[in-house]
Scaffold this active site. Structure first.
Site, PDB file in Angstrom:
ATOM      1  N   GLU A   6      61.846 117.991  54.326  1.00 32.79           N
ATOM      2  CA  GLU A   6      62.223 116.629  54.712  1.00 32.79           C
ATOM      3  C   GLU A   6      63.751 116.503  54.693  1.00 32.79           C
ATOM      4  O   GLU A   6      64.398 116.881  53.723  1.00 32.79           O
ATOM      5  CB  GLU A   6      61.601 115.646  53.715  1.00 32.79           C
ATOM      6  CG  GLU A   6      61.717 114.208  54.125  1.00 32.79           C
ATOM      7  CD  GLU A   6      61.096 113.260  53.103  1.00 32.79           C
ATOM      8  OE1 GLU A   6      61.315 113.443  51.897  1.00 32.79           O
ATOM      9  OE2 GLU A   6      60.389 112.328  53.512  1.00 32.79           O
ATOM     10  N   LYS A  16      58.789  99.465  38.287  1.00 34.20           N
ATOM     11  CA  LYS A  16      60.170  99.949  38.112  1.00 34.20           C
ATOM     12  C   LYS A  16      60.780 100.258  39.479  1.00 34.20           C
ATOM     13  O   LYS A  16      60.321 101.165  40.173  1.00 34.20           O
ATOM     14  CB  LYS A  16      60.197 101.236  37.272  1.00 34.20           C
ATOM     15  CG  LYS A  16      61.623 101.620  36.892  1.00 34.20           C
ATOM     16  CD  LYS A  16      61.743 103.023  36.359  1.00 34.20           C
ATOM     17  CE  LYS A  16      62.043 104.042  37.420  1.00 34.20           C
ATOM     18  NZ  LYS A  16      63.327 103.853  38.109  1.00 34.20           N
ATOM     19  N   PRO A  17      61.826  99.528  39.861  1.00 36.20           N
ATOM     20  CA  PRO A  17      62.507  99.882  41.109  1.00 36.20           C
ATOM     21  C   PRO A  17      63.369 101.128  40.896  1.00 36.20           C
ATOM     22  O   PRO A  17      63.567 101.562  39.754  1.00 36.20           O
ATOM     23  CB  PRO A  17      63.392  98.660  41.384  1.00 36.20           C
ATOM     24  CG  PRO A  17      63.615  98.025  40.054  1.00 36.20           C
ATOM     25  CD  PRO A  17      62.437  98.371  39.184  1.00 36.20           C
ATOM     26  N   TRP A  26      64.187 104.012  46.807  1.00 36.07           N
ATOM     27  CA  TRP A  26      65.308 103.142  47.161  1.00 36.07           C
ATOM     28  C   TRP A  26      65.295 102.718  48.637  1.00 36.07           C
ATOM     29  O   TRP A  26      66.109 101.901  49.036  1.00 36.07           O
ATOM     30  CB  TRP A  26      66.643 103.841  46.848  1.00 36.07           C
ATOM     31  CG  TRP A  26      66.703 105.279  47.288  1.00 36.07           C
ATOM     32  CD1 TRP A  26      66.533 106.373  46.486  1.00 36.07           C
ATOM     33  CD2 TRP A  26      66.910 105.781  48.610  1.00 36.07           C
ATOM     34  NE1 TRP A  26      66.614 107.525  47.234  1.00 36.07           N
ATOM     35  CE2 TRP A  26      66.853 107.197  48.541  1.00 36.07           C
ATOM     36  CE3 TRP A  26      67.151 105.190  49.846  1.00 36.07           C
ATOM     37  CZ2 TRP A  26      67.012 108.019  49.658  1.00 36.07           C
ATOM     38  CZ3 TRP A  26      67.309 106.003  50.968  1.00 36.07           C
ATOM     39  CH2 TRP A  26      67.247 107.400  50.861  1.00 36.07           C
ATOM     40  N   LEU A  39      54.164 110.091  49.156  1.00 35.26           N
ATOM     41  CA  LEU A  39      55.331 110.959  49.004  1.00 35.26           C
ATOM     42  C   LEU A  39      56.021 111.188  50.355  1.00 35.26           C
ATOM     43  O   LEU A  39      55.941 110.354  51.233  1.00 35.26           O
ATOM     44  CB  LEU A  39      54.900 112.258  48.325  1.00 35.26           C
ATOM     45  CG  LEU A  39      54.121 112.027  47.006  1.00 35.26           C
ATOM     46  CD1 LEU A  39      53.667 113.328  46.401  1.00 35.26           C
ATOM     47  CD2 LEU A  39      54.947 111.229  46.011  1.00 35.26           C
ATOM     48  N   CYS A  60      60.025 107.515  55.332  1.00 34.87           N
ATOM     49  CA  CYS A  60      59.048 108.606  55.173  1.00 34.87           C
ATOM     50  C   CYS A  60      58.322 108.916  56.485  1.00 34.87           C
ATOM     51  O   CYS A  60      57.815 110.015  56.654  1.00 34.87           O
ATOM     52  CB  CYS A  60      58.045 108.252  54.087  1.00 34.87           C
ATOM     53  SG  CYS A  60      57.200 106.695  54.417  1.00 34.87           S
TER      54      CYS A  60
HETATM   55  P1  NAD Z   1      62.440 109.812  43.876  1.00 40.67           P
HETATM   56  O1  NAD Z   1      61.196 110.575  43.690  1.00 40.67           O
HETATM   57  O2  NAD Z   1      63.728 110.447  43.521  1.00 40.67           O
HETATM   58  O3  NAD Z   1      62.388 108.449  43.063  1.00 40.67           O
HETATM   59  C1  NAD Z   1      61.317 107.562  43.186  1.00 40.67           C
HETATM   60  C2  NAD Z   1      61.145 106.794  41.901  1.00 40.67           C
HETATM   61  O4  NAD Z   1      60.668 107.672  40.892  1.00 40.67           O
HETATM   62  C3  NAD Z   1      62.412 106.163  41.353  1.00 40.67           C
HETATM   63  O5  NAD Z   1      62.150 104.848  40.895  1.00 40.67           O
HETATM   64  C4  NAD Z   1      62.758 107.070  40.195  1.00 40.67           C
HETATM   65  O6  NAD Z   1      63.514 106.434  39.181  1.00 40.67           O
HETATM   66  C5  NAD Z   1      61.389 107.449  39.697  1.00 40.67           C
HETATM   67  N1  NAD Z   1      61.334 108.651  38.851  1.00 40.67           N
HETATM   68  C6  NAD Z   1      62.165 109.718  38.846  1.00 40.67           C
HETATM   69  N2  NAD Z   1      61.768 110.610  37.923  1.00 40.67           N
HETATM   70  C7  NAD Z   1      60.661 110.110  37.337  1.00 40.67           C
HETATM   71  C8  NAD Z   1      59.778 110.586  36.323  1.00 40.67           C
HETATM   72  N3  NAD Z   1      59.953 111.755  35.717  1.00 40.67           N
HETATM   73  N4  NAD Z   1      58.723 109.807  35.987  1.00 40.67           N
HETATM   74  C9  NAD Z   1      58.499 108.627  36.601  1.00 40.67           C
HETATM   75  N5  NAD Z   1      59.320 108.126  37.556  1.00 40.67           N
HETATM   76  C10 NAD Z   1      60.383 108.863  37.921  1.00 40.67           C
HETATM   77  O7  NAD Z   1      62.435 109.367  45.406  1.00 40.67           O
HETATM   78  P2  NAD Z   1      63.576 108.626  46.228  1.00 40.67           P
HETATM   79  O8  NAD Z   1      64.712 109.572  46.466  1.00 40.67           O
HETATM   80  O9  NAD Z   1      63.843 107.318  45.603  1.00 40.67           O
HETATM   81  O10 NAD Z   1      62.821 108.303  47.595  1.00 40.67           O
HETATM   82  C11 NAD Z   1      62.820 109.123  48.691  1.00 40.67           C
HETATM   83  C12 NAD Z   1      61.466 109.761  48.844  1.00 40.67           C
HETATM   84  O11 NAD Z   1      60.463 108.757  48.920  1.00 40.67           O
HETATM   85  C13 NAD Z   1      61.351 110.533  50.142  1.00 40.67           C
HETATM   86  O12 NAD Z   1      60.744 111.773  49.905  1.00 40.67           O
HETATM   87  C14 NAD Z   1      60.461 109.661  51.002  1.00 40.67           C
HETATM   88  O13 NAD Z   1      59.770 110.351  51.992  1.00 40.67           O
HETATM   89  C15 NAD Z   1      59.574 109.047  49.990  1.00 40.67           C
HETATM   90  N6  NAD Z   1      58.968 107.826  50.517  1.00 40.67           N
HETATM   91  C16 NAD Z   1      57.637 107.868  50.844  1.00 40.67           C
HETATM   92  C17 NAD Z   1      57.017 106.752  51.384  1.00 40.67           C
HETATM   93  C18 NAD Z   1      55.557 106.786  51.729  1.00 40.67           C
HETATM   94  O14 NAD Z   1      54.993 105.708  51.933  1.00 40.67           O
HETATM   95  N7  NAD Z   1      54.912 107.918  51.825  1.00 40.67           N
HETATM   96  C19 NAD Z   1      57.754 105.586  51.579  1.00 40.67           C
HETATM   97  C20 NAD Z   1      59.093 105.580  51.237  1.00 40.67           C
HETATM   98  C21 NAD Z   1      59.692 106.714  50.701  1.00 40.67           C
END
Ligand code: NAD
Length: 493
Positions: free
Chosen positions: A383, A173-174, A149, A249, A282
């Site tokens: 984090e 998928k967003p 998000w 991640l 991140c």
């Molecule tokens: P999240 O892992 O909760 O969600 C990310 C996506 O995964 C969402 O679209 C969610 O619906 C989906 N998802 C959830 N469960 C799933 C499953 N079982 N199978 C497939 N998809 C599933 O992460 P978040 O809270 O949206 O984002 C924050 C995290 O993202 C932080 O840890 C941040 O550091 C990381 N991030 C990393 C980078 C990078 O480039 N390394 C960039 C931005 C954000």
């Protein structure tokens, strides 16, 4: 008024089989829109649409694909202001940051379109006369992409643009809390003439739609940006089908300030890198390691600069920090902060929820700075992803290096020093995918955004990011007019 009640599958605007899900504005808690909640079957239908569309897209020349991408970039630029406002509304970053994000969203398309004449192969000498061997790069096929998000517009482009130039079809998928930018961009993709099924935007839950998209056998690559626990689930699901994954991640970026650093630069950088996007990046400054000789001055100036930040309505250009994206995320950061204080960390600046909300109904959290921390505390390891930062005194460069590398994460690291020897040693010794010396992010399009350890296997951007979307095919061409049988080295030729 944009219609957010349909998602884009196979070139059709489709309602969700599971009804709708409200999208809340983190600034005031109001409902912005109700978006389709797809069923797993609809996610699978999107994969089928992508599979059907991919050969036709791949059959175009890269230049033709690039032309469509240039049109997308132009459309994003034409729609920059409404799209930036939408990013603010659904995610809560400031309007200035959102404009930067949308500019980046357009740039991804321009940048990757420019690869049209640069997807190269190799020609190798054969062991036998009358033969040619070559290795060419071909599309992987069907990509599924899952995004978080915190950058709801830029991350769409970061996945879709390299996929398109490579000749793939993609299902994206967003995040369920921030799907509006992706749905808005889907309309621009359609207007730009993206053929039906080449890009599909499916909205819905992670455990349902996300799981269906990443566990399906008929996909060729999963690219995901998000948290470590979700990354682990996705890698496990894809492993069952031996499908490759690229995971971006979390991070726990150290920001190291040595005694010879330019303190004005270090303080300004540390503040921006912690509090941009309300700390939800991140690559954010997640832990500060400051040399004893400048610790007191640095901390005093860091706190003064932090107190001067303007927290409030992110739609105002005068605002520096907007709300947290959701109440759940706010509570998570509160828990991490309380646990650190219980472990012995001392608030040097006590934040928490403001007594008077800048805007009623928003997810407001004021900045906190924690001193008296030790490397073994959870706040120095996990984090935070919010406007809270620990600062630790280090007595030497070597100590800073050691603490830096004692991390499950390995995405970004920051070093502020003017000592050439220390810079070069850090470049060699820091076990992170990205090192910023005397500057902070954002990362560049032509770089390679990659993390080590739990920051995930994979990477985005640049030539190496594009590589994930291509695979290689080796061609052995015999034009000698003779049978090659018997020419194999192990056949005693
Ligand atoms: P999240 O892992 O909760 O969600 C990310 C996506 O995964 C969402 O679209 C969610 O619906 C989906 N998802 C959830 N469960 C799933 C499953 N079982 N199978 C497939 N998809 C599933 O992460 P978040 O809270 O949206 O984002 C924050 C995290 O993202 C932080 O840890 C941040 O550091 C990381 N991030 C990393 C980078 C990078 O480039 N390394 C960039 C931005 C954000």
């Amino acid at each position: 008024m944009t219609d957010f009640s349909r998602m884009w599958i196979g070139g059709q605007w489709i309602a969700g089989d599971m009804g709708t899900r409200p999208v809340l504005n983190p600034t005031n808690g109001t409902t912005l829109a109700n978006v389709p909640e797809a069923s797993p079957e609809q996610a699978i239908a999107a994969i089928a649409a992508a599979r059907a569309a991919q050969p036709g897209w791949a059959a175009l020349s890269p230049l033709q694909r690039g032309q469509v991408m240039h049109r997308i970039a132009a459309l994003i630029r034409n729609h920059a202001e409404p799209l930036a406002r939408l990013v603010v509304q659904e995610q809560g970053k400031t309007i200035s940051e959102a404009r930067g994000e949308v500019g980046g969203a357009a740039e991804f398309f321009t940048y990757f379109a420019e690869f049209a004449r640069r997807i190269q192969g190799e020609i190798l000498p054969s062991d036998a006369p009358g033969e040619q061997i070559w290795i060419q790069r071909v599309p992987v096929g069907v990509v599924t992409a899952i995004i978080p998000w915190n950058y709801p517009a830029a991350l769409v482009s970061r996945k879709v643009a390299p996929s398109m130039i490579a000749g793939n079809a993609i299902v994206l998928k967003p995040h369920e809390e921030t799907p509006l930018s992706a749905l808005y961009m889907a309309r621009l993709f359609a207007e730009a003439g993206v053929p039906d099924g080449v890009v599909n935007i499916v909205t819905g839950g992670g455990a349902t739609v996300g799981a269906a998209l990443t566990s399906h056998p008929d996909i060729d690559l999963v690219t995901m940006t998000g948290s470590v626990p979700t990354g682990r689930k996705i890698m496990t699901a894809a492993a069952a089908n031996l499908v490759p994954v690229s995971l971006e991640l979390g991070g726990k970026a150290p920001l190291i300030v040595m005694e010879d650093a330019d303190l004005d630069l270090a303080v300004a950088s540390a503040v921006t890198s912690r509090f941009m996007n309300c700390g939800q990046v991140c690559i954010c400054n997640e832990r500060m390691l400051v040399h004893d000789a400048v610790y007191d001055t640095f901390v005093e100036r860091f706190i003064t600069a932090t107190k001067a930040l303007n927290i409030g309505d992110p739609m105002l250009e005068s605002t520096d920090i907007g709300p947290k994206v959701s109440a759940l995320e706010l509570e998570k950061v509160e828990r991490i902060t309380a646990a650190a204080i219980a472990e012995g960390a001392r608030p040097l600046l006590q934040g928490g929820r403001p007594e008077t909300a800048p805007v009623a109904g928003g997810n407001w959290l004021l900045p906190t700075v924690l001193g008296d921390v030790t490397p073994d505390m959870a706040i120095m390891k996990d984090e935070i992803f919010g406007p809270v930062v620990p600062v630790m005194r280090v007595r030497s460069f070597e100590e800073a290096m050691q603490i830096t590398n004692e991390s499950r994460y390995g995405l970004s690291a920051y070093l502020f020093t003017n000592d050439f020897s220390r810079i070069m040693r850090a470049v060699q010794d820091v076990r992170f995918g990205e090192i910023y010396v005397n500057r902070i992010g954002p990362e560049a399009l032509q770089g390679y955004h990659t993390g080590y350890r739990n920051s995930g296997p994979g990477g985005d951007d640049g030539l190496h990011g594009l590589e994930a979307y291509l695979r290689k095919k080796t061609v052995y061409a015999n034009y000698s007019g003779k049978s090659p049988v018997g020419l194999m080295p192990w056949n005693g030729r």
